[in-house]
Design an enzyme around this catalytic site. Sequence first.
Site, PDB file in Angstrom:
ATOM      1  N   CYS A 153       0.833  -1.203   0.000  1.00 52.67           N
ATOM      2  CA  CYS A 153       0.000   0.000   0.000  1.00 52.67           C
ATOM      3  C   CYS A 153       0.875   1.263   0.000  1.00 52.67           C
ATOM      4  CB  CYS A 153      -0.937   0.092   1.195  1.00 52.67           C
ATOM      5  SG  CYS A 153      -2.081  -1.275   1.304  1.00 52.67           S
TER       6      CYS A 153
ATOM      7  N   ARG B 252       4.028  -0.054  -4.844  1.00 54.07           N
ATOM      8  CA  ARG B 252       3.797  -0.551  -3.487  1.00 54.07           C
ATOM      9  C   ARG B 252       2.530  -1.391  -3.367  1.00 54.07           C
ATOM     10  NH1 ARG B 252       6.888   2.530   0.243  1.00 54.07           N
ATOM     11  NH2 ARG B 252       5.582   1.729   1.904  1.00 54.07           N
TER      12      ARG B 252
ATOM     13  N   TRP C  79      -2.463  -3.030  -1.589  1.00 56.36           N
ATOM     14  CA  TRP C  79      -2.006  -4.426  -1.666  1.00 56.36           C
ATOM     15  C   TRP C  79      -2.796  -5.121  -0.569  1.00 56.36           C
ATOM     16  CZ3 TRP C  79       0.305  -8.032   1.562  1.00 56.36           C
ATOM     17  CH2 TRP C  79       0.894  -9.141   0.931  1.00 56.36           C
TER      18      TRP C  79
ATOM     19  N   ASN D 104      -1.896   2.472   5.383  1.00 53.96           N
ATOM     20  CA  ASN D 104      -0.940   1.417   5.017  1.00 53.96           C
ATOM     21  C   ASN D 104      -0.520   0.713   6.297  1.00 53.96           C
ATOM     22  OD1 ASN D 104       1.190  -0.148   4.063  1.00 53.96           O
ATOM     23  ND2 ASN D 104       2.646   1.554   4.161  1.00 53.96           N
ATOM     24  N   GLY D 105      -0.688  -0.606   6.341  1.00 56.98           N
ATOM     25  CA  GLY D 105      -0.308  -1.353   7.539  1.00 56.98           C
ATOM     26  C   GLY D 105      -1.387  -2.366   7.896  1.00 56.98           C
TER      27      GLY D 105
ATOM     28  N   GLU E  45      19.605 -16.087  -6.085  1.00 57.65           N
ATOM     29  CA  GLU E  45      19.069 -14.816  -6.570  1.00 57.65           C
ATOM     30  C   GLU E  45      18.528 -14.954  -7.997  1.00 57.65           C
ATOM     31  OE1 GLU E  45      18.102 -12.219  -5.352  1.00 57.65           O
ATOM     32  OE2 GLU E  45      18.140 -10.686  -6.900  1.00 57.65           O
TER      33      GLU E  45
ATOM     34  N   LYS F  70      14.663 -14.189  -8.978  1.00 61.75           N
ATOM     35  CA  LYS F  70      14.279 -13.222 -10.014  1.00 61.75           C
ATOM     36  C   LYS F  70      13.304 -13.859 -10.999  1.00 61.75           C
ATOM     37  CE  LYS F  70      15.057 -10.178  -8.685  1.00 61.75           C
ATOM     38  NZ  LYS F  70      15.786  -9.869  -7.477  1.00 61.75           N
TER      39      LYS F  70
ATOM     40  N   GLU G 144       9.829 -14.575  -9.409  1.00 60.67           N
ATOM     41  CA  GLU G 144       9.065 -13.360  -9.136  1.00 60.67           C
ATOM     42  C   GLU G 144       8.343 -12.821 -10.346  1.00 60.67           C
ATOM     43  OE1 GLU G 144      12.206 -10.753  -7.467  1.00 60.67           O
ATOM     44  OE2 GLU G 144      10.629 -10.174  -6.071  1.00 60.67           O
TER      45      GLU G 144
ATOM     46  N   HIS H 105      23.124 -34.856  -3.837  1.00 62.99           N
ATOM     47  CA  HIS H 105      22.405 -35.225  -2.616  1.00 62.99           C
ATOM     48  C   HIS H 105      20.895 -35.093  -2.781  1.00 62.99           C
ATOM     49  CE1 HIS H 105      26.201 -35.532  -0.541  1.00 62.99           C
ATOM     50  NE2 HIS H 105      26.533 -34.342  -1.018  1.00 62.99           N
TER      51      HIS H 105
ATOM     52  N   LYS I 275       6.485  -3.989  -3.495  1.00 62.18           N
ATOM     53  CA  LYS I 275       7.899  -3.637  -3.366  1.00 62.18           C
ATOM     54  C   LYS I 275       8.381  -3.669  -1.925  1.00 62.18           C
ATOM     55  CE  LYS I 275      11.824  -2.068  -4.882  1.00 62.18           C
ATOM     56  NZ  LYS I 275      12.653  -3.097  -5.534  1.00 62.18           N
TER      57      LYS I 275
HETATM   58  C1  AGP Z   1      13.400  -8.932  -4.592  1.00 59.83           C
HETATM   59  O1  AGP Z   1      13.361  -8.902  -5.957  1.00 59.83           O
HETATM   60  C2  AGP Z   1      12.162  -8.786  -3.878  1.00 59.83           C
HETATM   61  N1  AGP Z   1      11.112  -8.155  -4.465  1.00 59.83           N
HETATM   62  C3  AGP Z   1      12.143  -9.026  -2.403  1.00 59.83           C
HETATM   63  O2  AGP Z   1      12.616 -10.313  -2.190  1.00 59.83           O
HETATM   64  C4  AGP Z   1      12.947  -8.022  -1.526  1.00 59.83           C
HETATM   65  O3  AGP Z   1      14.300  -8.150  -1.779  1.00 59.83           O
HETATM   66  C5  AGP Z   1      12.619  -8.275  -0.049  1.00 59.83           C
HETATM   67  O4  AGP Z   1      11.258  -8.103   0.165  1.00 59.83           O
HETATM   68  C6  AGP Z   1      13.418  -7.397   0.883  1.00 59.83           C
HETATM   69  O5  AGP Z   1      13.123  -6.063   0.696  1.00 59.83           O
HETATM   70  P1  AGP Z   1      14.017  -4.946   1.349  1.00 59.83           P
HETATM   71  O6  AGP Z   1      15.366  -5.052   0.746  1.00 59.83           O
HETATM   72  O7  AGP Z   1      13.333  -3.657   1.014  1.00 59.83           O
HETATM   73  O8  AGP Z   1      14.058  -5.211   2.826  1.00 59.83           O
END
Ligand code: AGP
Length: 619
Positions: free
Chosen positions: A2, A27, A74, A100-101, A491, A495, A498, A514, A614
């Site tokens: 949000c 957001r 969100w 927001n929250g 990572e 990516k 996501e 393993h 985000k």
């Molecule tokens: C990464 O592509 C993400 N969207 C997510 O994993 C992000 O890195 C994570 O939520 C941590 O966010 P921050 O770095 O703002 O704490």
Amino acid sequence: MCGIIGYAGKKVAAKVLINSLRRLEYRGYDSAGIAVLQDGSINFSKKAGKLHVLTDELKRFPLEGNIGAGHVRWATHGVPNEVNAHPHLDCTGKIAVVHNGIIENYQALKTMLIKEGHKFVSDTDTEVIPHLIEKYYKGYLLEAVRQAVKLLKGSYAICCLHASDRKRMVGARCDSPLIIGAGKNENFFASDAPAILDYTKNVIFLNNYEIAEISKNTIKIININGKTLSRKPTRIKWNISQAEKSGFKHFMLKEIFEQSNVVGDILKERLKNNKIHFEELAIKEKVFKGIKNMAIVACGTAYHAALTGKYMLEDLAEIPVWVDTSSEFRYRKPIVGKNTLVILISQSGETADTLHALREAKKRKAKTLAVCNVLGSSIAREADGVIYTHAGPEIAVASTKAYTAQLAILYLLTIYIGRIRGVISGKTKKKLLKEFKKIPRLLKLTLNDFKSNKNKIAEYAKNFRKYYLEKHNKSTFLYLARNINYPNALEGALKLKEISYITAEGYPAGEMKHGPIALIDENPWVVCIATKAKIYEKMLSNIQEIKARGGIIIAIATKGDKEIASQNVNYVVKVPEISELFSPILVAIPLQLLAYYVAREFGYDIDQPRNLAKSVTVE
Ligand code: AGP
């Protein structure tokens, strides 16, 4: 999670709010709404769906008025529909709130308010807030909000309007970000700075349990006890072009291509005459001397940077480091104390899990150091010390430049700590920095190789889609690497998951035998990070094991590597040569681009992937 915005000024509020919501849309993007004060009443408009649905509605039914609040959602409580979209109103329709929250005790408050005769229309936790304000309103909104927020448990950043107060609006925060933008004949509330960069760069960061009232020319801040506080604005360095796509199709692509400059700027800012400067750090050298161990705590991409940091710190600074995801760290009994340095890494500086992990570490008397991108963010302010990555605003949900910036800061921090602790000699430091200084140029070279199609990653992504469809959508991805590039395997997989919604797993290549090797047939595509390294040959053996079982391989190799050609892999991308220690920054680029191009092939919304937001300010 949000985004909220509030405006009090001379302009048409709806226009300003929509413009700012556009910058906050990363957001949350399942519904949006605005409320404005107009001729002594609250007028509002809200819609399910992305922001453009609301803007289309406002074209048909414009809202006037110079003061208002807006929201992009969100969803947490209640499905993303029009009723659950913000703003939420009280029974009289005179009070509007965006939030927001999460209000954790909303059920109890709702039951109490219903008993008192209040009527609810949505399934949200937020709706208790306007009703509480209604309960306490005696002609002064600031005071009513102060009384109301005293009853809230959980996290909130709110903006509130009252129809009877044509000039002012009120905001408050606890554990969700809220800043005040101090403009000329206009003032703002916002979840973050990019939302108001078009109008002002002067911001005041509100602290928890603070409540503020703004009008076009005044700002008043009080604490929860009603005491007036004085606070000076901070001038932020970000500029508006950083928050725009600047000709790129997506923010993600733009941010990928910014990385050579981001790392270059970090070096320029932090290295003067080969001396490492962390001006804002505020942790004395003797603390670094005294620590016995370190923990690095973070979520998602930042967690992967943390894992890479462990390799750097243990290898060079010779200090034991363990790494935890924030959500695990905070709920177990981490063995940290006054001899531990806990580093919290967070792009946004607002991630709820990391913020709570920080508080847990402080409770246990550990020294805490935040590595954050967003100036004045909660984690940055609550930690004992902070180092900013200064990567500029990162808008795409999938983090890219923040990751390489975190890696760059961790390299410098490692050298800094290693020097203080006397385990890195002056000569070694010089050698390391010499190597590090090559990175911005090599990053540029790497990016150019993709731009000019020397590295044909876009074509590989196209081939993957064809293959995926032929296999009736069954294909998956596996990412394998060893040593300091292992976190990059995680990572790369993150990516892809996501933004492409394709099952992907990252593994240390040595772990293959393993278990994961059972997955290999002609189905998965396997990304093997096989850049020049100490145990390069072992990676080649893994490649052969995958080949023998029919896996399709994309190898990431070092330019000039002749051996990789003899491995018979299906595809190769090359990155410039650099020592293994610094290679993760370069290797990150093809991983990010592969995810980007695969998502593009499938036609997905790259900057706003489904279900994600985000900044994750809820647990
Ligand atoms: C990464 O592509 C993400 N969207 C997510 O994993 C992000 O890195 C994570 O939520 C941590 O966010 P921050 O770095 O703002 O704490």
